[in-house]
Design a protein around this motif. Structure first.
Motif, PDB file in Angstrom:
ATOM      1  N   HIS A   1      66.571  18.710 -44.846  1.00 33.99           N
ATOM      2  CA  HIS A   1      66.664  19.727 -45.757  1.00 33.99           C
ATOM      3  C   HIS A   1      68.364  20.180 -45.544  1.00 33.99           C
ATOM      4  N   GLN A   2      68.783  19.967 -44.571  1.00 35.28           N
ATOM      5  CA  GLN A   2      70.279  20.488 -44.449  1.00 35.28           C
ATOM      6  C   GLN A   2      71.406  19.502 -45.059  1.00 35.28           C
ATOM      7  N   GLY A   3      70.802  18.284 -45.330  1.00 33.99           N
ATOM      8  CA  GLY A   3      71.724  17.265 -45.920  1.00 33.99           C
ATOM      9  C   GLY A   3      72.400  16.394 -44.820  1.00 33.99           C
ATOM     10  N   TRP A   4      72.128  16.601 -43.569  1.00 35.24           N
ATOM     11  CA  TRP A   4      72.732  15.874 -42.676  1.00 35.24           C
ATOM     12  C   TRP A   4      72.060  14.553 -42.209  1.00 35.24           C
ATOM     13  N   VAL A   5      70.988  14.479 -42.604  1.00 34.78           N
ATOM     14  CA  VAL A   5      70.091  13.313 -42.534  1.00 34.78           C
ATOM     15  C   VAL A   5      69.714  12.722 -43.863  1.00 34.78           C
ATOM     16  N   LYS A   6      69.601  11.532 -43.911  1.00 34.71           N
ATOM     17  CA  LYS A   6      69.219  10.850 -45.083  1.00 34.71           C
ATOM     18  C   LYS A   6      68.117   9.840 -44.970  1.00 34.71           C
ATOM     19  N   LEU A   7      67.039   9.945 -45.636  1.00 33.73           N
ATOM     20  CA  LEU A   7      65.831   8.958 -45.770  1.00 33.73           C
ATOM     21  C   LEU A   7      65.784   8.236 -46.916  1.00 33.73           C
ATOM     22  N   GLU A   8      66.200   6.997 -47.021  1.00 38.03           N
ATOM     23  CA  GLU A   8      66.356   6.275 -48.200  1.00 38.03           C
ATOM     24  C   GLU A   8      65.462   5.144 -48.001  1.00 38.03           C
ATOM     25  N   GLY A   9      63.857   5.172 -48.536  1.00 37.05           N
ATOM     26  CA  GLY A   9      63.178   3.992 -48.465  1.00 37.05           C
ATOM     27  C   GLY A   9      62.782   4.101 -46.750  1.00 37.05           C
ATOM     28  N   GLU A  10      63.214   2.813 -46.343  1.00 37.45           N
ATOM     29  CA  GLU A  10      62.868   2.713 -44.835  1.00 37.45           C
ATOM     30  C   GLU A  10      64.296   2.829 -43.776  1.00 37.45           C
ATOM     31  N   LYS A  11      65.253   3.282 -44.822  1.00 40.78           N
ATOM     32  CA  LYS A  11      66.519   3.357 -43.926  1.00 40.78           C
ATOM     33  C   LYS A  11      66.741   5.020 -43.619  1.00 40.78           C
ATOM     34  N   LEU A  12      66.935   5.267 -42.256  1.00 38.61           N
ATOM     35  CA  LEU A  12      67.025   6.679 -41.827  1.00 38.61           C
ATOM     36  C   LEU A  12      68.550   6.521 -41.068  1.00 38.61           C
ATOM     37  N   ARG A  13      69.384   7.418 -41.802  1.00 38.32           N
ATOM     38  CA  ARG A  13      70.917   7.592 -41.309  1.00 38.32           C
ATOM     39  C   ARG A  13      71.485   8.791 -41.736  1.00 38.32           C
ATOM     40  N   LEU A  14      72.690   9.170 -41.015  1.00 37.72           N
ATOM     41  CA  LEU A  14      73.301  10.426 -41.220  1.00 37.72           C
ATOM     42  C   LEU A  14      74.142  10.277 -42.179  1.00 37.72           C
ATOM     43  N   SER A  15      74.394  11.436 -42.757  1.00 43.08           N
ATOM     44  CA  SER A  15      75.428  11.739 -43.811  1.00 43.08           C
ATOM     45  C   SER A  15      76.814  11.670 -43.564  1.00 43.08           C
ATOM     46  N   ASP A  16      77.649  11.272 -44.397  1.00 42.88           N
ATOM     47  CA  ASP A  16      79.088  11.097 -43.808  1.00 42.88           C
ATOM     48  C   ASP A  16      79.995  12.105 -44.987  1.00 42.88           C
TER      49      ASP A  16
ATOM     50  N   GLY B   1      72.122   3.423 -33.004  1.00 45.57           N
ATOM     51  CA  GLY B   1      71.723   2.993 -34.307  1.00 45.57           C
ATOM     52  C   GLY B   1      72.280   3.824 -35.414  1.00 45.57           C
ATOM     53  N   LEU B   2      71.945   5.198 -35.354  1.00 50.54           N
ATOM     54  CA  LEU B   2      72.676   6.364 -35.812  1.00 50.54           C
ATOM     55  C   LEU B   2      74.202   6.637 -36.020  1.00 50.54           C
TER      56      LEU B   2
ATOM     57  N   GLY C   1      72.451   3.301 -40.591  1.00 52.80           N
ATOM     58  CA  GLY C   1      71.570   3.947 -39.848  1.00 52.80           C
ATOM     59  C   GLY C   1      70.517   2.710 -39.296  1.00 52.80           C
ATOM     60  N   VAL C   2      69.244   3.290 -38.878  1.00 56.85           N
ATOM     61  CA  VAL C   2      68.260   2.480 -38.622  1.00 56.85           C
ATOM     62  C   VAL C   2      67.275   2.105 -39.354  1.00 56.85           C
ATOM     63  N   ASN C   3      66.460   1.075 -39.315  1.00 54.80           N
ATOM     64  CA  ASN C   3      65.317   0.579 -40.156  1.00 54.80           C
ATOM     65  C   ASN C   3      64.146   1.060 -39.723  1.00 54.80           C
ATOM     66  N   LEU C   4      63.543   2.190 -40.286  1.00 58.74           N
ATOM     67  CA  LEU C   4      62.122   2.604 -39.787  1.00 58.74           C
ATOM     68  C   LEU C   4      61.008   1.516 -39.604  1.00 58.74           C
ATOM     69  N   ALA C   5      61.078   0.457 -40.511  1.00 57.20           N
ATOM     70  CA  ALA C   5      60.118  -0.547 -40.500  1.00 57.20           C
ATOM     71  C   ALA C   5      60.258  -1.323 -39.332  1.00 57.20           C
TER      72      ALA C   5
END
Length: 394
Positions: free
Chosen positions: A359-374, A326-327, A332-336
């Motif tokens: 913290h490094q900016g490689w991973v983004k957490l936006e609400g329930e969405k967990l994704r990798l940065s591009d 999913g990542l 990304g993936v839906n945490l809910a």
């Protein structure tokens, strides 16, 4: 949550493996059978025999009550099939499972392996999406990786595809090839955009043991590009393709709006699917199974009744697979959804594990969405996934 809830989805997709190629590319470790430049489905008893066994396997498969919504013919070189052989396989699928009216039927095709009559026949049989194995718009690079087609063959194939009028048309390119420079890579990207396919897949060369490249080269050694150069190739592709209007919707895939590959999304969302043919994998009711990779063993397996004997994947393994796959997707993936399937405790463990990368900016957490940065998160996805597997797999 009980595992039966995790496994509640029914398969509506199938992968069909067509293992025949004119020659084996130097990077290829797929289960294939080389038939040479003269034979194809109409003239090869070997291909005809395989299609018969393939349809026999389909006939013996269990049915889970839903018609097919995506079908993917991969290989190998599916465009070595005759139109009649393709129709025969699709008829077997229709009779066994049913095919939905809005089905996506994808077919991998190689330049120089089909003519107008073939591509028209594939279209009339039901194929509505084709993926052209270009790999490079450079004669020297095509020769360096053992491809059987020329640059001229690419443009002839594109013209045939255009004549038939496919609205979904993808091309594949490979970065990191021997002797490939950033300038040569940029040329391939620009030539791909000029053709205006609706979808472009970019694969970084992987040196697999047992392949010709595995014997010739070791990773990071000349004439292979350095790791630094392949990173720049990835960044260049992301910049050039997104600037040209392609959505970077998955680590290796770009699409115009409305033209993502529906079949491949089944894999990335860790949903169930059928697999048929030599070396093909299936994932049904939590069981992953790969068929024999050699022709003789595959035929013996079919003749013995296609018995599948494998263990059910554990809930923890499914969680890790869901994250790993999913990542790869931009959303990304839906945490809910993960909380419903695996519990809130597991999701908190995931969030804790990924804090350094947030913290490094490689991973983004936006609400329930967990994704990798591009592109940075995608580039370092192996590092991130290794951390998840190490901590959650204990």
């Amino acid at each position: 949550m009980a595992q039966k809830d995790i496994f509640s989805d029914l398969p509506t997709s199938t992968y069909i493996h067509i293992p025949f190629c004119r020659r084996r590319c130097f990077y290829c470790d797929f289960p294939i059978s080389v038939v040479g430049v003269r034979l194809r489905g109409e003239t090869s008893g070997t291909i005809s025999q395989y299609v018969d066994f393939l349809c026999q396997e389909i006939a013996l498969a269990p049915v889970f009550g839903q018609s097919l919504q995506t079908i993917f013919f991969g290989g190998g070189t599916p465009s070595l099939l005759s139109v009649q052989q393709l129709r025969h396989i699709l008829k077997a699928l229709e009779q066994k499972f049913g095919i939905s009216p809005g089905v996506e039927i994808s077919m991998e095709i190689d330049p120089g392996t089909f003519d107008l009559e073939h591509i028209q026949g594939y279209r009339s049989a039901g194929v509505n999406r084709v993926s052209l194995g270009v790999q490079a718009f450079d004669a020297d690079l095509l020769q360096a990786c053992g491809r059987s087609h020329s640059v001229n063959d690419i443009y002839k194939a594109v013209e045939l595809i255009s004549q038939v009028g496919f609205s979904d048309f993808s091309i594949d390119l490979i970065s990191g090839l021997p002797h490939q420079t950033l300038d040569r890579w940029q040329v391939s990207l620009e030539k791909a955009i000029a053709i205006a396919p609706t979808h472009i897949s970019i694969y970084d060369l992987t040196i697999e043991p047992g392949t010709a490249f595995g014997r010739y080269y070791k990773g990071g050694t000349h004439p292979l590009p350095t790791d630094e150069t392949t990173v720049k190739m990835y960044q260049m592709a992301q910049q050039i393709l997104t600037s040209a209007g392609y959505e970077h919707y998955e680590i290796s895939n770009y699409a115009q709006v409305g033209h993502q590959c529906r079949h491949n999304r089944v894999y990335w969302q860790n949903r169930p699917y059928y697999g048929f043919g030599m070396g093909a994998a299936s994932y049904i009711e939590g069981k992953r199974f790969t068929r024999p990779r050699k022709t003789k063993e595959y035929y013996q397996w079919v003749e013995a009744g296609c018995v599948i004997d494998c263990e059910v994947t554990s809930a923890d393994e499914i969680l890790l697979e869901t994250l790993m796959l999913g990542l790869r997707l931009a959303e990304g993936v839906n945490l809910a959804v993960l909380k419903e399937q695996f519990g809130e405790k597991k999701v908190k463990e995931i969030e804790k594990c990924l804090q350094p990368y947030l913290h490094q900016g490689w991973v983004k957490l936006e609400g329930e969405k967990l994704r990798l940065s591009d592109p940075d998160g995608f580039l370092f996805s192996n590092v991130i996934l290794a951390k998840l597997f190490a901590e959650l797999g204990e």
